[in-house]
Design an enzyme around this catalytic site. Structure first.
Site, short mmCIF file in Angstrom:
data_model
loop_
_atom_site.label_atom_id
_atom_site.label_comp_id
_atom_site.label_asym_id
_atom_site.label_seq_id
_atom_site.Cartn_x
_atom_site.Cartn_y
_atom_site.Cartn_z
N GLY A 1 0.93 -1.02 -0.16
CA GLY A 1 0.15 -0.05 0.04
C GLY A 1 0.69 1.41 0.23
N GLY B 1 0.73 5.71 1.12
CA GLY B 1 0.20 6.70 1.88
C GLY B 1 0.80 7.79 1.27
N GLY B 2 0.43 8.95 1.93
CA GLY B 2 0.80 10.51 1.82
C GLY B 2 2.19 10.66 1.91
N PHE B 3 3.14 9.87 2.78
CA PHE B 3 4.58 10.08 3.06
C PHE B 3 5.24 8.91 3.07
CE2 PHE B 3 2.16 13.34 5.38
CZ PHE B 3 2.77 14.53 4.74
N ARG C 1 -4.68 9.28 17.98
CA ARG C 1 -5.41 10.37 17.32
C ARG C 1 -5.67 10.15 15.78
NH1 ARG C 1 -3.00 15.99 16.57
NH2 ARG C 1 -0.77 14.60 16.21
N ASN D 1 -6.88 1.38 10.30
CA ASN D 1 -5.58 1.35 11.15
C ASN D 1 -5.74 -0.02 12.12
OD1 ASN D 1 -4.10 3.21 10.00
ND2 ASN D 1 -4.74 4.93 11.40
N ASP E 1 -0.30 2.30 13.23
CA ASP E 1 0.01 3.81 12.60
C ASP E 1 -0.20 4.73 13.76
OD1 ASP E 1 0.37 5.58 10.93
OD2 ASP E 1 -1.34 5.33 9.67
#
Length: 560
Positions: free
Chosen positions: A22, A24-26, A137, A143, A156
């Site tokens: 997968g 993700g953004g970073f 958070r 997740n 995560d």
């Protein structure tokens, strides 16, 4: 523009690359096979193009937090954290091969029993993190991974923070709007343990509803729409006849708009879900909590039944010479994973309801031995099925009807078989009748393909009405001033859209101030003011993770 292509997997000594899991953004997550010991592992690798130092710090913090928490049975295990040969940080994690709940909740109907079980087990993981001073958070279905033993595991911790910093979350990145509490969208945003309780309850709600809590089918569900509903609209009821009123009430309390109206702890929310299991006559799920503070949460007498299903383990230490527990040293519980009946009561362990105490086992064994006339060792000997009894044991008495069968020669098994067939036929017929006449057919849900490249995304709309407010003109010697940048969210903002804030046209020696700042789920941020510049202008742009970008909107200080 098309979505970001995955980065090339790094070459890591002792690991063999298998496939991409997968993106993700970073970071990207790859599946590798470890040579020694031989096993498959998931490796999360930070993108080489990420230059933001705050993102790198968050990545390192995630590795440290997950390593600290990963001894919990419902938190993904961390094996290693290193930097690759091409200077990319990576984390080696437990590989959970089964589909995560982010994939499952939109594709299949998850039972009430499973949603309760997942909620209780993850509540234990979240409570453990809170007792260690960590706020997650970003609790959401995606997740929550599923291990090979079919147990949920939280992962995560990339944007987790220390619990005492809940009022300083300006640098939040990557939070997921559909499961975020209202206080995340205030100015300034706030967070405490009750924020994680809200997100966990929103996750359980999603598993039952098949969609996010404030999503409206057939209506617009942009990020601004979701933020408005989360902040001001009541929680919609679950449209499932098998969801009891007690569960709906527990979710409503946990997702109250005001944090003061929610459960104070994840443990309290997990207890509420266990109470629902009791009311439905379901097996009560064990909730594991590791407490490093040396004290357990207070409870009332009516919680005694649930105490038997909540293991609150202390981190115990034992002096090897005296056998005492000094406070200066600490090690992990040597009895972790051992049956509760064998763990010492002085260590603070609470045996489960199904595990008798050592004294009870001894008494039961002695009683059985005296009743049968056998020795104590004979009474505790385990035999395989079909083993012959001892010589001291009397022969078994003939079953009812055996003498008649021997006398008449007519076997009884045909009549027993016929009766069993009749019972099965009647039971199946009654079940089919109840399902046909009383239980409505489940609503068919549209499914989405997995790992399919998304269609090119249109460029998002730019932010509106940018405002600059200097909140610290001069931070003192060697410390820059600060300015708050705020803007209006465009009406067409998508769920995956975010904003990029940056000073414009700075000299080359101002690299410290020139780095862009990405803002997720918020419409304001605070940045440092570059010193000794006659003209200063800030640019704000809307971006999305598929590579779309709006026009750049500029606003200058001093009315420029």
């Amino acid at each position: 523009m098309s979505p970001r292509p995955p980065s090339a997997p790094p070459r890591l000594a002792g690991y063999e690359f298998e496939k991409l899991l997968g993106s993700g953004g970073f970071a990207d997550v790859f599946l590798y096979r470890q040579a020694r010991p031989q096993r498959r592992v998931a490796i999360k690798v930070l993108l080489s193009t990420v230059l933001d130092e705050s993102v790198r710090r968050q990545f390192d913090a995630e590795a440290n937090v997950m390593a600290q928490m990963s001894t919990h049975p419902s938190i993904v295990t961390i094996h290693q954290a290193e930097v690759s040969g091409d200077h990319r940080p990576y984390i080696v994690m437990e590989y959970c091969s089964r589909p995560n709940y982010g994939v499952r909740f939109r594709k299949e109907r998850i039972t009430v029993a499973e949603a309760l079980r997942v909620g209780v087990q993850i509540a234990g993981a979240v409570e453990t993190a809170h007792r260690a001073g960590i706020l997650h958070r970003d609790i959401k279905p995606a997740n929550i991974l599923v291990t090979d033993y079919n147990r949920p595991a939280l992962t995560d911790f990339g944007i987790s923070i220390v619990a005492g910093q809940g009022n300083d979350v300006e640098d939040s990145q990557g939070m997921s709007i559909p499961w975020s509490p209202p206080e995340f969208f205030t100015d300034p945003p706030r967070a405490d343990v009750r924020s994680d309780v809200f997100s966990l309850a929103a996750t359980v709600h999603s598993l039952l509803a098949g969609q996010t809590p404030f999503e409206r089918r057939g209506q617009r569900n942009t990020a601004s729409d979701l933020i408005h509903r989360i902040s001001s609209e009541p929680l919609p009821p679950l449209q499932r006849p098998d969801v009891p009123a007690e569960l709906s009430r527990a979710l409503s309390v946990a997702m109250a708009k005001d944090p003061a109206g929610r459960y104070d702890t994840a443990l309290a929310f997990g207890r509420a879900l266990q109470q629902v299991e009791l009311s439905l006559s379901l097996p009560v799920t064990q909730m594991d909590v590791l407490d490093e503070r040396g004290s357990t949460a207070p409870h009332h007498g009516e919680d005694d039944e649930l105490d038997a299903h909540t293991r609150i383990r202390k981190v115990a230490t034992v002096d090897p010479e005296t056998g005492t527990r000094p406070g200066s040293k600490r090690r992990l519980d040597p009895y972790a994973g051992v049956a509760p009946a064998l763990a010492p009561s002085a260590g603070g362990y609470q045996p489960s309801a199904s595990a008798p105490s050592t004294s009870a086992v001894s008494a039961a064994s002695a009683s059985a031995a005296s009743a049968s006339g056998a020795s104590a060792s004979e009474s505790t000997l385990l035999r395989p099925a079909g083993a012959l009894p001892s010589a001291a044991s009397p022969p078994p008495a003939p079953a009812d009807g055996a003498e008649d069968e021997e006398r008449t020669g007519t076997p009884a098994w045909p009549f027993v078989t016929l009766a069993a067939v009749l019972v099965i036929v009647l039971g199946v017929g009654a079940t089919l009748g109840v399902r046909h006449f009383l239980i409505p057919e489940p609503e068919e849900r549209a499914t989405t393909d997995i790992n399919v490249v998304a269609d090119p995304a249109a460029n998002p709309d730019p932010p509106r009405d940018i405002e600059l407010q200097v909140i610290a003109p001069d931070g003192g010697p060697g410390e820059p001033g600060k300015v708050r940048v705020s803007w209006q969210i465009p009406d067409t903002l998508g769920e995956d859209d975010f904003f990029r804030v940056q000073w414009a046209e700075l000299p080359s020696n101002y690299q410290e101030f020139a780095a862009p700042k990405d803002v997720y789920g918020q419409y304001s941020t605070v940045i440092d003011i570059p010193p000794q510049q006659a003209k200063l202008c800030v640019t704000v742009q809307t971006l999305n993770r598929n590579g779309g970008a709006s026009q750049v909107v500029e606003k200058c200080l001093n009315g420029g």
